[in-house]
Design an enzyme around this catalytic site. Structure first.
Site, PDB file in Angstrom:
ATOM      1  N   THR A  83      10.191   3.942  -0.570  1.00  0.00           N
ATOM      2  CA  THR A  83       8.871   4.136  -1.175  1.00  0.00           C
ATOM      3  C   THR A  83       8.456   5.608  -1.188  1.00  0.00           C
ATOM      4  OG1 THR A  83       8.284   1.967  -0.320  1.00  0.00           O
ATOM      5  CG2 THR A  83       6.457   3.372  -1.018  1.00  0.00           C
ATOM      6  N   GLY A 122       8.971   3.282   7.825  1.00  0.00           N
ATOM      7  CA  GLY A 122       8.762   3.149   9.265  1.00  0.00           C
ATOM      8  C   GLY A 122       9.880   3.849  10.025  1.00  0.00           C
ATOM      9  N   GLU A 369       7.822  -4.860   1.971  1.00  0.00           N
ATOM     10  CA  GLU A 369       8.945  -5.623   1.388  1.00  0.00           C
ATOM     11  C   GLU A 369       8.550  -6.251   0.058  1.00  0.00           C
ATOM     12  OE1 GLU A 369      11.825  -5.313   2.037  1.00  0.00           O
ATOM     13  OE2 GLU A 369      11.793  -4.480   4.058  1.00  0.00           O
TER      14      GLU A 369
END
Ligand SMILES: CCCCCCCC/C=C\CCCCCCCCC/C=C/C(=O)SCCNC(=O)CCNC(=O)[C@H](O)C(C)(C)COP(=O)(O)OP(=O)(O)OC[C@H]1O[C@@H](n2cnc3c(N)ncnc32)[C@H](O)[C@@H]1OP(=O)(O)O
Ligand SMILES: Cc1cc2nc3c(=O)[nH]c(=O)nc-3n(C[C@H](O)[C@H](O)[C@H](O)COP(=O)(O)OP(=O)(O)OC[C@H]3O[C@@H](n4cnc5c(N)ncnc54)[C@H](O)[C@@H]3O)c2cc1C
Length: 609
Positions: A83, A122, A369
């Site tokens: 992303t 993350g 997701e």
């Protein structure tokens, strides 16, 4: 804890968990269990769930041999950096470039705009030494679309970012604690070079001469890591829903309000039909999501084996099922956790109820997701394709097999005559099949009225999402019924699960009555029989409700909830928790002399005047 303390404590826990996994040692399943008990998002999730699988799924044999031993021993720590600031859902719209330089045999990674900065991954912000980066591959001035690359981000000696890399944490997220244990990060490349053999080349390749060799298998395999995580998210939805429901059910049995005429004992709130009508469908959902999660795991294993044998036939269905069920179960679970908070009245709003943190940590599952609406639109595309092929001789299979009976399902009328008929699995299934098929066919008919299919699809987005949800709900109901038909030890257990299965199905009929009536899948009389049956099922579940949540086997420590305590000793413990609050360290609060006293004194003075 402050953000820094929380982050460091999560590092401590993660490293301790890793030590236990190696020392005991723990199997994969046991390690997963340990992850649940650790109960905090952290860099291990991304390393094990995304970085390692991305290399396994998209790397060549040589790449796997080089990188996996390092990753498996955690000598490198990786994340999944797809992303960007400007694009998340639209993967094809990513802007980071990876330009092949034949002179040096390297790729030059670059972030040409601010919106091309990686944003959200993350583990990226502070921990990862490496990442799988998704970037547009450019050879000889030609853009070949998005591909994956293994990239070292930080110096292995002092953890400083390598020259050409700007990296950091994106800041505080929703809630106190919750997902803030994770270092979601940003990353910019300034003409950062990596060797050619760090492009993940199992699917497509770039040769030494700079020639692009496209994949001879579906390019969507590049999305395989997301498919794998979406599958696990469905089972996790069941765990989170079960946790909230366990708290709300136990507390609803403890809490009493009204009902006493003359100072006698009041009514347990769980005995109110309104409470049951909100709570028991969530209890049923926790079980339903567990069973559909088990089935999805089987489906995913099956498609993985087929892909290894170069059989790509079931890939579209696996994508549609993982995307749709991830979307449906996480949306229902987020809503369910919030409903459980309200079911606990005012005390549910206390941090020590455990529900606020559960909500805060869980709710991003609706977005990560794959945004839940974007994912249902993938299901809708799959359904529209399936409907368009009806009558072509290609029989729909798997979860769309029911569409093969379109002729019957489009004209059949439900044969429900009495409330008990709603406990007939075939009748319930046919009702859900008719509704799902009719909604899909209605969308397809409306689409066909547009000259431009894409324009029609855009116009009908909202209807398409509803049709996709109807299909996903059918899958969950059907897998619950299949579970009941299998071997279940103990007649009593089977009966309880049967009650929950029909509560799940009938509450959906009630909730989406508009769909069922407008598609003529049932009549209004049959709808009211369904409601009648639902009330009767609530009465049967009521005596076993607490046992049905005890069966989740969550310890008090894991639940972290004063309201959901196993012993029901809620009120004294609420006091204990309140007294632990730092505000109660002193009787007179800090700030009294500065603000309260002058204010009161001023009033006293003016009163005397
Ligand atoms: C106190 C409480 C504590 C609670 C603790 C709970 C305990 C939990 C325990 C463990 C938890 C562990 C959790 C697991 C870790 C979670 C970590 C989450 C970290 C998050 C990571 C991320 O978010 S990574 C980034 C994810 N990004 C996305 O999902 C992007 C979404 N977008 C896409 O996927 C695609 O762009 C999209 C599918 C939308 C469109 O793709 P595009 O290429 O544009 O395709 P399109 O033209 O529409 O379609 C082409 C064609 O391809 C088909 N297709 C698309 N995707 C796939 C696929 N994946 N597989 C197969 N086929 C695919 C598509 O259908 C089209 O088909 P046709 O129509 O042409 O036939
Ligand atoms: C906690 C968390 C952890 C994350 N971890 C990672 C990670 O480790 N790695 C990584 O790469 N990414 C990660 N992400 C990013 C995540 O994958 C994206 O945020 C997600 O895919 C959604 O994309 P977006 O943010 O671009 O949303 P957008 O697409 O901008 O969505 C905004 C709104 O637009 C709507 N919308 C968008 N497109 C359409 C469409 N075609 N039709 C109709 N409506 C549409 C959506 O429904 C939504 O309502 C994480 C995100 C979060 C919140």
């Amino acid at each position: 804890m402050t953000r820094k303390e929380l982050f460091k404590n999560t590092l401590r826990k993660s490293v301790h968990a890793w030590k236990l996994i190696n020392e005991l040692p723990l199997s994969d399943d046991e390690s997963l269990m340990l992850r649940h008990f650790m109960d905090q998002p952290g860099f291990l999730d991304l390393h094990w769930r995304m970085f390692v699988p991305a290399i396994k799924g998209q790397g060549t044999e040589e790449q796997k041999q080089k990188w996996l031993p390092l990753a498996n021993k955690m000598q490198i720590i990786g994340c999944y950096a797809q992303t960007e600031l400007g694009h998340g859902s639209n993967v094809q719209g990513l802007e980071t470039t990876a330009t092949f330089d034949p002179q040096t045999d390297q790729f030059i990674l670059h972030s040409p705009t601010q919106t091309s900065s990686k944003w959200w991954p993350g583990g990226l912000g502070k921990v990862s030494t490496h990442a799988v980066i998704y970037a547009r591959l450019i050879t000889d001035g030609k853009d070949h679309g998005v591909h994956g690359f293994i990239v070292q981000l930080r110096n292995m000696d002092d953890h400083s970012p390598l020259p050409g890399i700007t990296i950091g944490d994106i800041g505080v997220k929703f809630g106190n604690g919750a997902y803030n244990s994770m270092d979601n990060g940003f990353l910019m490349f300034d003409k950062f070079c990596i060797p050619r053999d760090q492009m993940l080349m199992r699917l497509s390749k770039v040769t030494r001469e700079g020639k692009y060799v496209p994949s001879d298998v579906p390019r969507q395999l590049m999305y395989g890591t997301m498919v794998s995580v979406r599958q696990t998210i469905v089972s996790n939805a069941s765990i989170a829903m079960a946790r909230a429901v366990c708290i709300a059910t136990r507390y609803s049995a403890v809490r009493r309000q009204f009902g006493s005429q003359n100072g006698g004992i009041e009514t347990q709130v769980i005995d109110y039909k309104t409470q049951q009508n909100r709570l028991f469908p969530l209890l049923a959902s926790a079980y339903a999501f567990r069973f559909v999660g088990e089935w999805l795991k089987w489906l995913y294993t099956d498609v993985t084996q087929r892909l290894e044998a170069s059989d790509f036939a079931t890939l579209p269905e696996a994508h549609a099922c993982t995307a749709g069920l991830k979307s449906m179960t996480t949306s229902a679970t987020s809503d369910g956790i919030e409903e459980c908070r309200k079911l606990c009245g005012g005390h549910g709003y206390l941090w020590c109820s455990g529900l606020p943190e559960l909500f805060a940590v869980y709710v991003p599952a609706c977005t990560y997701e794959g945004d839940n609406v974007v994912l249902q639109l993938q299901v809708a595309r799959f359904l529209m394709k399936t409907v368009s092929q009806l009558g072509s001789g290609k029989a729909p299979a798997g979860t769309t097999a029911y569409m093969g009976r379109a002729k019957h399902l489009l004209q059949c009328r439900s044969s429900i005559r009495k409330a008990e008929d709603w406990l007939n699995p075939a009748m319930v299934l046919e009702t859900f099949e008719a509704r799902a098929l009719r909604m899909a066919v209605s969308c397809a008919n409306n689409l066909s009225k547009f000259e431009n299919q894409e324009q029609g699809f855009s116009e009908l987005l909202a209807d398409l999402v509803e049709a996709a949800i109807a299909h996903c709900q059918l899958i969950v109901v059907s897998k619950f019924i299949v579970k009941l038909e299998g071997e279940i030890k103990g007649k009593g257990v089977k009966n309880q699960l049967k009650n929950l299965c029909y509560i799940y199905a009938l509450h959906l009929i009630h909730k989406h009555l508009g769909d069922f009536l407008s598609t003529n899948s049932i009549t209004s009389e049959q709808a009211s029989l369904a409601n009648h049956q639902l009330r009767s099922l609530y009465t049967q579940v009521r005596p076993n409700a607490v046992a049905l949540v005890d069966a989740f086997d969550y310890t008090d420590h894991y639940l972290g909830s004063v309201l959901g305590r196993y012993d029901g000793n809620v009120y004294p413990k609420l006091f204990e928790e309140a007294l632990k609050d730092p505000l109660n360290d002193t009787v007179v609060p800090d700030g009294y002399h500065e603000y309260i006293r002058p204010l009161i004194k001023q009033h006293l003075r003016s009163a005397r005047l």
